[in-house]
Design a protein around this motif. Structure first.
Motif, PDB file in Angstrom:
ATOM      1  N   ASP A 112       0.487  -1.656  -0.206  1.00  0.00           N
ATOM      2  CA  ASP A 112       0.008  -0.033   0.156  1.00  0.00           C
ATOM      3  C   ASP A 112       0.873   1.631  -0.183  1.00  0.00           C
ATOM      4  N   GLY A 113       2.116   1.252  -0.316  1.00  0.00           N
ATOM      5  CA  GLY A 113       3.036   2.015   0.093  1.00  0.00           C
ATOM      6  C   GLY A 113       3.983   2.863   0.575  1.00  0.00           C
ATOM      7  N   TYR A 114       4.805   3.264   1.024  1.00  0.00           N
ATOM      8  CA  TYR A 114       5.603   4.247   1.977  1.00  0.00           C
ATOM      9  C   TYR A 114       5.379   4.969   2.876  1.00  0.00           C
ATOM     10  N   ASN A 115       5.549   5.812   3.299  1.00  0.00           N
ATOM     11  CA  ASN A 115       5.200   6.379   4.506  1.00  0.00           C
ATOM     12  C   ASN A 115       6.806   6.792   5.526  1.00  0.00           C
ATOM     13  N   LEU A 116       6.744   6.078   5.655  1.00  0.00           N
ATOM     14  CA  LEU A 116       7.860   5.892   7.007  1.00  0.00           C
ATOM     15  C   LEU A 116       9.019   5.002   7.071  1.00  0.00           C
ATOM     16  N   PRO A 117      10.458   4.038   7.284  1.00  0.00           N
ATOM     17  CA  PRO A 117      10.433   3.054   7.544  1.00  0.00           C
ATOM     18  C   PRO A 117       9.810   2.790   9.402  1.00  0.00           C
ATOM     19  N   VAL A 118       9.507   1.264   9.186  1.00  0.00           N
ATOM     20  CA  VAL A 118       9.531   0.629   9.509  1.00  0.00           C
ATOM     21  C   VAL A 118      10.683  -0.692  10.397  1.00  0.00           C
ATOM     22  N   PHE A 119      10.409  -0.702  11.309  1.00  0.00           N
ATOM     23  CA  PHE A 119      10.741  -2.897  11.613  1.00  0.00           C
ATOM     24  C   PHE A 119      10.478  -3.498  12.940  1.00  0.00           C
ATOM     25  N   VAL A 120      10.078  -4.452  12.777  1.00  0.00           N
ATOM     26  CA  VAL A 120       9.786  -5.291  13.514  1.00  0.00           C
ATOM     27  C   VAL A 120      10.761  -6.999  14.202  1.00  0.00           C
ATOM     28  N   GLU A 121      10.709  -7.222  15.221  1.00  0.00           N
ATOM     29  CA  GLU A 121      11.838  -7.538  15.951  1.00  0.00           C
ATOM     30  C   GLU A 121      10.903  -8.076  17.125  1.00  0.00           C
ATOM     31  N   GLY A 122      11.355  -9.918  16.850  1.00  0.00           N
ATOM     32  CA  GLY A 122      10.386 -10.738  18.017  1.00  0.00           C
ATOM     33  C   GLY A 122      11.853 -10.701  19.369  1.00  0.00           C
ATOM     34  N   THR A 123      10.777 -11.693  20.925  1.00  0.00           N
ATOM     35  CA  THR A 123      12.030 -11.448  21.231  1.00  0.00           C
ATOM     36  C   THR A 123      11.174 -12.565  22.108  1.00  0.00           C
ATOM     37  N   SER A 149      14.093   0.103   6.250  1.00  0.00           N
ATOM     38  CA  SER A 149      15.572   0.679   6.985  1.00  0.00           C
ATOM     39  C   SER A 149      15.351   2.001   5.999  1.00  0.00           C
ATOM     40  N   THR A 150      15.284   2.195   4.732  1.00  0.00           N
ATOM     41  CA  THR A 150      15.869   2.255   3.659  1.00  0.00           C
ATOM     42  C   THR A 150      14.718   3.706   3.731  1.00  0.00           C
ATOM     43  N   ASP A 151      15.079   5.158   4.019  1.00  0.00           N
ATOM     44  CA  ASP A 151      14.302   6.527   3.190  1.00  0.00           C
ATOM     45  C   ASP A 151      13.998   6.017   2.053  1.00  0.00           C
ATOM     46  N   LEU A 152      12.950   5.645   1.385  1.00  0.00           N
ATOM     47  CA  LEU A 152      12.173   5.642   0.736  1.00  0.00           C
ATOM     48  C   LEU A 152      11.632   6.814   0.121  1.00  0.00           C
ATOM     49  N   ASN A 153      11.373   7.812   0.675  1.00  0.00           N
ATOM     50  CA  ASN A 153      10.746   8.874  -0.393  1.00  0.00           C
ATOM     51  C   ASN A 153      11.496   9.706  -0.516  1.00  0.00           C
ATOM     52  N   ARG A 154      13.120   9.540   0.128  1.00  0.00           N
ATOM     53  CA  ARG A 154      14.409  10.182  -1.310  1.00  0.00           C
ATOM     54  C   ARG A 154      14.736   9.671  -2.759  1.00  0.00           C
ATOM     55  N   MET A 155      13.999   8.261  -2.874  1.00  0.00           N
ATOM     56  CA  MET A 155      14.469   7.502  -4.467  1.00  0.00           C
ATOM     57  C   MET A 155      13.280   7.464  -4.886  1.00  0.00           C
ATOM     58  N   CYS A 156      11.876   8.488  -4.443  1.00  0.00           N
ATOM     59  CA  CYS A 156      10.661   7.818  -5.394  1.00  0.00           C
ATOM     60  C   CYS A 156      10.451   8.454  -6.552  1.00  0.00           C
ATOM     61  N   VAL A 184       3.957  11.716  -3.195  1.00  0.00           N
ATOM     62  CA  VAL A 184       3.525  12.762  -2.358  1.00  0.00           C
ATOM     63  C   VAL A 184       3.594  13.747  -1.983  1.00  0.00           C
ATOM     64  N   GLY A 185       3.293  14.818  -2.337  1.00  0.00           N
ATOM     65  CA  GLY A 185       3.607  16.352  -1.988  1.00  0.00           C
ATOM     66  C   GLY A 185       4.970  16.540  -1.832  1.00  0.00           C
ATOM     67  N   ASP A 186       5.444  16.818  -1.048  1.00  0.00           N
ATOM     68  CA  ASP A 186       6.599  17.279  -1.190  1.00  0.00           C
ATOM     69  C   ASP A 186       8.428  15.952  -0.596  1.00  0.00           C
ATOM     70  N   GLY A 187       7.205  15.330  -0.835  1.00  0.00           N
ATOM     71  CA  GLY A 187       8.153  14.066  -0.769  1.00  0.00           C
ATOM     72  C   GLY A 187       8.230  12.941   0.831  1.00  0.00           C
ATOM     73  N   ASP A 188       6.740  13.126   0.783  1.00  0.00           N
ATOM     74  CA  ASP A 188       5.725  12.933   2.864  1.00  0.00           C
ATOM     75  C   ASP A 188       5.859  11.938   2.008  1.00  0.00           C
ATOM     76  N   ALA A 189       5.703  10.723   1.018  1.00  0.00           N
ATOM     77  CA  ALA A 189       5.155   9.582   0.755  1.00  0.00           C
ATOM     78  C   ALA A 189       5.794   9.117  -0.566  1.00  0.00           C
ATOM     79  N   CYS A 190       5.242   7.401  -0.199  1.00  0.00           N
ATOM     80  CA  CYS A 190       6.102   7.403  -1.830  1.00  0.00           C
ATOM     81  C   CYS A 190       4.280   5.697  -2.221  1.00  0.00           C
ATOM     82  N   LYS A 191       3.632   6.617  -2.720  1.00  0.00           N
ATOM     83  CA  LYS A 191       2.426   5.499  -3.195  1.00  0.00           C
ATOM     84  C   LYS A 191       3.169   4.151  -4.249  1.00  0.00           C
TER      85      LYS A 191
END
Length: 348
Positions: free
Chosen positions: A139-150, A162-169, A175-182
């Motif tokens: 559904d696209g990307y708006n910020l980095p998200v990481f999941v780990e279990g313990t 962990s990559t900022d996809l907004n910079r390479m979108c 979206v907008g001024d690089g707020d998100a990537c569809k």
């Protein structure tokens, strides 16, 4: 040695172990949300159609803070972070967010999902078996998200983007001024990008140049609807930490307060990630496939996860007092302990 005394000790030991593992298995899972972004985020929570809602469906998470929730065994749903939100505090429903908005106009999403684009963390908790989880860019990307279990067993691999996809979108997805990537599906709406119609099977829907770009940047994340093989992960009996902006260097080794929250006491059980939300987008699958349906469970309950915590240099969690390696060990109740003591007096 008195053989009766020996057999009594063995019986008591067996009962204690049985009680411990029984209570450990039914107590549910602790989710810890950590904000390492340099700005406030507003996480949203959407339970599966047949799963109970957690204590909150949306909340504010300032930078350098964390918050925990308890989820029952068998719970299924998704998490995401809203950004750039403005709420008037009156509950009038006139608020909004720049990305990940759920359309409720309030901090609580009240059963509504994220409007794309939004990075999603998706979970199906096992009922005595494996948990399934993934981080999805379908559904696209708006910020980095990481999941780990313990505290779990099995592969229990960490996953996320962990990559900022907004910079390479690409411009056509931005979206907008690089707020998100569809996603390409959201941007163009055609069956070949959305894996719909004649392209609704793994054999007919192939990764596009856009999903391949997402996959190259975030190899463990879902990049399109049929990306299951390299994107779905499993673990048994774990608690999970969902970190927003995991690679933000300025927040490493910064003390964080884990805010106590209430969970749900009644379990729902639906295999896979079989739900949809109010926003557009195709959603991602799991090892058991995708589905449709709206709404959330409405069974409130109790349960908690709380404690002071600190994020160490290596990004690991140092648990607070009485939390141990996993909060699943917590519900070994006073009643259970009393029962063990009574049995000891009876057989000794």
């Amino acid at each position: 040695m008195d053989p009766f005394s020996s057999s009594s000790h063995n019986l008591i030991l067996s009962l204690v172990l049985l009680l411990f593992f029984t209570f450990r298995g039914v107590s549910g899972t602790t989710f810890t949300f950590v904000n390492r972004c340099d700005y406030t985020v507003w996480p949203g929570i959407l339970a599966n159609a047949n799963s109970p809602r957690l204590d909150s469906t949306g909340f504010e998470l300032p930078k350098q803070t964390a918050r925990t929730f308890q989820a029952p065994t068998g719970w299924s749903g998704r998490f995401w972070a809203r950004t750039g939100c403005s709420f008037d505090g009156s509950g009038s429903g006139s608020g909004s967010c720049t990305t990940g908005d759920c359309g409720s106009g309030q901090v609580e999403c009240n059963g509504a999902g994220a409007a794309p684009p939004a990075t999603l963390a998706e979970f199906t908790l096992g009922t005595g078996g494996q948990d399934f989880y993934d981080v999805s860019l379908v559904d696209g990307y708006n910020l980095p998200v990481f999941v780990e279990g313990t505290g779990g067993s099995g592969q229990c691999a960490s996953t996320g983007c962990s990559t900022d996809l907004n910079r390479m979108c690409p411009t056509e997805l931005r979206v907008g001024d690089g707020d998100a990537c569809k996603s390409a599906c959201e941007a163009f709406g055609t069956p070949e990008y959305c894996c719909s119609g004649a392209y609704a099977t793994p054999a007919t829907c192939s990764p596009s140049v856009y999903s391949q770009m997402f996959k190259a940047a975030c190899p463990k994340s879902y990049s399109y609807a049929y990306d299951d093989a390299t994107s779905t992960f499993t673990c048994t009996g774990a608690d999970y930490t969902v970190t927003f902006c995991p690679s933000s260097p300025s927040l490493k080794s910064t003390p964080m307060t884990a805010t106590p929250s209430q969970g749900a006491a009644t379990a729902g059980s639906t295999p896979g990630f079989a739900y949809s939300d109010s926003g557009a987008g195709s959603g991602s699958g799991s090892a058991t496939g995708t589905g449709t349906g709206t709404g959330t469970g409405t069974v409130p309950g109790s349960g908690s996860g709380s404690g002071e915590a600190m994020l160490a240099d290596d990004g690991s969690w140092l648990a607070g007092l009485a939390m141990g390696d996993s909060n699943r060990a917590g519900p070994l109740s006073i009643t259970s302990i009393a029962l063990c003591i009574i049995l000891s007096y009876l057989f000794l």
